[in-house]
Design a protein around this motif. Structure first.
Motif, PDB file in Angstrom:
ATOM      1  N   ALA A   1      42.811  39.404  40.556  1.00 25.41           N
ATOM      2  CA  ALA A   1      41.871  40.305  41.217  1.00 25.41           C
ATOM      3  C   ALA A   1      40.448  40.016  40.774  1.00 25.41           C
ATOM      4  CB  ALA A   1      42.239  41.753  40.904  1.00 25.41           C
ATOM      5  N   GLU A   2      39.516  40.352  41.624  1.00 27.10           N
ATOM      6  CA  GLU A   2      38.106  40.059  41.335  1.00 27.10           C
ATOM      7  C   GLU A   2      37.634  40.734  40.051  1.00 27.10           C
ATOM      8  OE1 GLU A   2      35.744  40.363  44.818  1.00 27.10           O
ATOM      9  OE2 GLU A   2      33.850  40.184  43.720  1.00 27.10           O
ATOM     10  N   ASP A   3      38.113  41.962  39.794  1.00 24.92           N
ATOM     11  CA  ASP A   3      37.742  42.668  38.557  1.00 24.92           C
ATOM     12  C   ASP A   3      38.640  42.285  37.381  1.00 24.92           C
ATOM     13  OD1 ASP A   3      39.238  45.919  39.380  1.00 24.92           O
ATOM     14  OD2 ASP A   3      40.098  43.950  39.059  1.00 24.92           O
ATOM     15  N   ARG A   4      39.588  41.431  37.605  1.00 30.37           N
ATOM     16  CA  ARG A   4      40.528  40.914  36.604  1.00 30.37           C
ATOM     17  C   ARG A   4      41.428  41.984  36.004  1.00 30.37           C
ATOM     18  NH1 ARG A   4      40.485  36.917  32.937  1.00 30.37           N
ATOM     19  NH2 ARG A   4      39.410  38.183  31.380  1.00 30.37           N
ATOM     20  N   LYS A   5      41.489  43.149  36.579  1.00 25.47           N
ATOM     21  CA  LYS A   5      42.327  44.202  36.016  1.00 25.47           C
ATOM     22  C   LYS A   5      43.769  44.123  36.521  1.00 25.47           C
ATOM     23  CE  LYS A   5      38.563  47.324  34.944  1.00 25.47           C
ATOM     24  NZ  LYS A   5      38.044  48.697  34.977  1.00 25.47           N
ATOM     25  N   SER A   6      44.046  43.218  37.392  1.00 20.54           N
ATOM     26  CA  SER A   6      45.419  43.004  37.838  1.00 20.54           C
ATOM     27  C   SER A   6      45.581  41.565  38.299  1.00 20.54           C
ATOM     28  CB  SER A   6      45.790  43.963  38.963  1.00 20.54           C
ATOM     29  OG  SER A   6      45.012  43.685  40.109  1.00 20.54           O
TER      30      SER A   6
ATOM     31  N   LEU B   1      42.174  32.258  34.221  1.00 24.41           N
ATOM     32  CA  LEU B   1      41.139  33.110  33.631  1.00 24.41           C
ATOM     33  C   LEU B   1      40.486  33.989  34.693  1.00 24.41           C
ATOM     34  CD1 LEU B   1      39.545  33.848  31.078  1.00 24.41           C
ATOM     35  CD2 LEU B   1      37.901  32.049  31.675  1.00 24.41           C
ATOM     36  N   THR B   2      39.899  33.378  35.708  1.00 25.64           N
ATOM     37  CA  THR B   2      39.232  34.150  36.751  1.00 25.64           C
ATOM     38  C   THR B   2      39.646  33.717  38.153  1.00 25.64           C
ATOM     39  OG1 THR B   2      37.368  32.617  36.710  1.00 25.64           O
ATOM     40  CG2 THR B   2      37.190  34.603  35.343  1.00 25.64           C
ATOM     41  N   SER B   3      39.796  32.434  38.348  1.00 25.69           N
ATOM     42  CA  SER B   3      40.092  31.929  39.683  1.00 25.69           C
ATOM     43  C   SER B   3      41.597  31.867  39.916  1.00 25.69           C
ATOM     44  CB  SER B   3      39.515  30.523  39.847  1.00 25.69           C
ATOM     45  OG  SER B   3      38.136  30.526  39.621  1.00 25.69           O
ATOM     46  N   ASN B   4      41.975  31.926  41.182  1.00 30.93           N
ATOM     47  CA  ASN B   4      43.382  31.746  41.538  1.00 30.93           C
ATOM     48  C   ASN B   4      43.834  30.340  41.161  1.00 30.93           C
ATOM     49  OD1 ASN B   4      43.265  34.322  42.550  1.00 30.93           O
ATOM     50  ND2 ASN B   4      43.112  33.672  44.694  1.00 30.93           N
ATOM     51  N   VAL B   5      45.084  30.210  40.792  1.00 26.84           N
ATOM     52  CA  VAL B   5      45.623  28.951  40.291  1.00 26.84           C
ATOM     53  C   VAL B   5      46.915  28.633  41.025  1.00 26.84           C
ATOM     54  CG1 VAL B   5      46.377  27.696  38.237  1.00 26.84           C
ATOM     55  CG2 VAL B   5      44.692  29.529  38.006  1.00 26.84           C
TER      56      VAL B   5
ATOM     57  N   CYS C   1      51.151  42.624  38.103  1.00 27.82           N
ATOM     58  CA  CYS C   1      50.877  42.907  36.691  1.00 27.82           C
ATOM     59  C   CYS C   1      49.528  43.604  36.593  1.00 27.82           C
ATOM     60  CB  CYS C   1      50.866  41.612  35.886  1.00 27.82           C
ATOM     61  SG  CYS C   1      50.560  41.844  34.120  1.00 27.82           S
ATOM     62  N   ASN C   2      49.495  44.719  35.898  1.00 29.18           N
ATOM     63  CA  ASN C   2      48.242  45.423  35.644  1.00 29.18           C
ATOM     64  C   ASN C   2      47.787  45.185  34.213  1.00 29.18           C
ATOM     65  OD1 ASN C   2      47.836  46.639  38.175  1.00 29.18           O
ATOM     66  ND2 ASN C   2      49.421  48.138  37.710  1.00 29.18           N
ATOM     67  N   HIS C   3      46.523  44.916  34.053  1.00 25.99           N
ATOM     68  CA  HIS C   3      45.941  44.694  32.714  1.00 25.99           C
ATOM     69  C   HIS C   3      44.526  45.254  32.718  1.00 25.99           C
ATOM     70  CE1 HIS C   3      45.069  41.019  35.024  1.00 25.99           C
ATOM     71  NE2 HIS C   3      46.369  40.769  35.009  1.00 25.99           N
ATOM     72  N   SER C   4      44.438  46.572  32.793  1.00 27.03           N
ATOM     73  CA  SER C   4      43.150  47.235  32.998  1.00 27.03           C
ATOM     74  C   SER C   4      42.221  47.111  31.800  1.00 27.03           C
ATOM     75  CB  SER C   4      43.366  48.709  33.340  1.00 27.03           C
ATOM     76  OG  SER C   4      44.080  49.342  32.300  1.00 27.03           O
ATOM     77  N   THR C   5      42.752  46.808  30.600  1.00 26.80           N
ATOM     78  CA  THR C   5      41.899  46.708  29.407  1.00 26.80           C
ATOM     79  C   THR C   5      41.572  45.258  29.055  1.00 26.80           C
ATOM     80  OG1 THR C   5      43.813  46.742  27.943  1.00 26.80           O
ATOM     81  CG2 THR C   5      42.802  48.869  28.464  1.00 26.80           C
ATOM     82  N   ILE C   6      41.748  44.353  29.972  1.00 24.63           N
ATOM     83  CA  ILE C   6      41.494  42.942  29.715  1.00 24.63           C
ATOM     84  C   ILE C   6      40.031  42.714  29.366  1.00 24.63           C
ATOM     85  CG2 ILE C   6      41.010  42.401  32.142  1.00 24.63           C
ATOM     86  CD1 ILE C   6      42.528  39.748  31.705  1.00 24.63           C
ATOM     87  N   SER C   7      39.782  41.803  28.431  1.00 23.02           N
ATOM     88  CA  SER C   7      38.404  41.478  28.087  1.00 23.02           C
ATOM     89  C   SER C   7      38.015  40.161  28.769  1.00 23.02           C
ATOM     90  CB  SER C   7      38.242  41.344  26.573  1.00 23.02           C
ATOM     91  OG  SER C   7      38.883  40.167  26.129  1.00 23.02           O
ATOM     92  N   GLY C   8      36.736  39.854  28.722  1.00 15.64           N
ATOM     93  CA  GLY C   8      36.228  38.726  29.483  1.00 15.64           C
ATOM     94  C   GLY C   8      36.779  37.367  29.090  1.00 15.64           C
ATOM     95  N   THR C   9      37.276  37.239  27.861  1.00 14.98           N
ATOM     96  CA  THR C   9      37.773  35.941  27.390  1.00 14.98           C
ATOM     97  C   THR C   9      39.295  35.851  27.361  1.00 14.98           C
ATOM     98  OG1 THR C   9      37.612  36.745  25.134  1.00 14.98           O
ATOM     99  CG2 THR C   9      35.723  35.512  25.985  1.00 14.98           C
ATOM    100  N   ASP C  10      39.986  36.892  27.803  1.00  9.89           N
ATOM    101  CA  ASP C  10      41.455  36.871  27.804  1.00  9.89           C
ATOM    102  C   ASP C  10      41.969  36.054  28.978  1.00  9.89           C
ATOM    103  OD1 ASP C  10      41.966  40.365  26.829  1.00  9.89           O
ATOM    104  OD2 ASP C  10      41.346  38.597  25.680  1.00  9.89           O
TER     105      ASP C  10
END
Lengths: 114, 114
Positions: free
Chosen positions: B65-70, B51-55, B22-31
């Motif tokens: 991903a580390e940049d959260r864009k995917s 949110l940020t860590s693997n689950v 899944c790609n989400h390149s426009t994700i914001s920090g709180t999504d």
């Protein structure tokens, strides 16, 4: 556990008839939602209720009304059904003391309008 | 609204791992990143979110991903019962006490074969 219960499961209406779809949840959730899903599409939000006593429009509210009867129940009303409202309708609920709790969905109401 | 991009369909053999991207390149920090699945003729079912860590949970793992864009949903051993449409969704409003308005795309249809 029953979770989210929707009634009826199936319904056929004639154009212009009115109908209320019922939804009840037994998980003590604050928020409830109504979605519709057309063939081959994802779900679209019609209305939602963040808490008892409040309701807000979603993406596709035209032609629908809702009532948050109490914390458990959230109904969706079609005042004058149109063929374009033929769809599968899903109710969902979410809530709890923590952020970002998942939504729990019912099994849907399959509505055909002739 | 932040959007996600998923492949329309994927295939897997039973008993093998499946990686759904899944790609989400426009994700914001709180999504938050949510995954739901929908089996035929049923309502969507929550799979996992993060949110940020693997689950990890009993159903699947979510690698972010580390940049959260995917992100990638991982089913460790696919079974025939995992054949469904999988939705990757960004929850932009799911703080405790508020409603979470999910925007469903068309998802990835996963086919599992023997």
């Amino acid at each position: 556990n029953a979770g989210v219960t929707q009634t009826p499961k199936f319904q056929v209406l004639k154009t212009g008839q009115s109908m209320t779809l019922q939804c009840a949840q037994d998980m003590n959730h604050n928020s409830m939602y109504w979605y519709r899903q057309d063939p081959g599409m994802g779900l679209r939000l019609i209305y939602y209720s963040a808490s008892e006593g409040t309701t807000d429009k979603g993406e596709v509210p035209n032609g629908y009304n809702v009532s948050r009867l109490n914390k458990r129940e959230f109904s969706l009303r079609l005042e004058s059904a149109a063929p374009s409202q033929t769809s599968v309708y899903f109710c969902a609920s979410s809530g709890g003391q923590f952020d970002n709790q998942p939504q729990h969905f019912g099994d849907g109401t399959r509505l055909s309008i002739l | 609204d932040a959007k996600t991009t998923q492949p329309n369909s994927m295939e897997s053999n039973e008993e093998e791992p499946v990686h759904l991207p899944c790609n989400h390149s426009t994700i914001s920090g709180t999504d938050y990143i949510h995954w739901y699945r929908q089996l035929p003729s049923q309502g969507p079912e929550y799979v996992i979110h993060g949110l940020t860590s693997n689950v990890n949970n009993r159903m699947a793992s979510l690698a972010i991903a580390e940049d959260r864009k995917s992100s990638t949903l991982i089913l460790h051993r696919a079974t025939l019962r995992d054949a469904a449409v999988y939705y990757c969704i960004l929850d932009i409003s799911g703080y405790a006490g508020t409603a979470s308005k999910l925007t469903f795309g068309t998802g990835t249809r996963l086919q599992v074969t023997l």
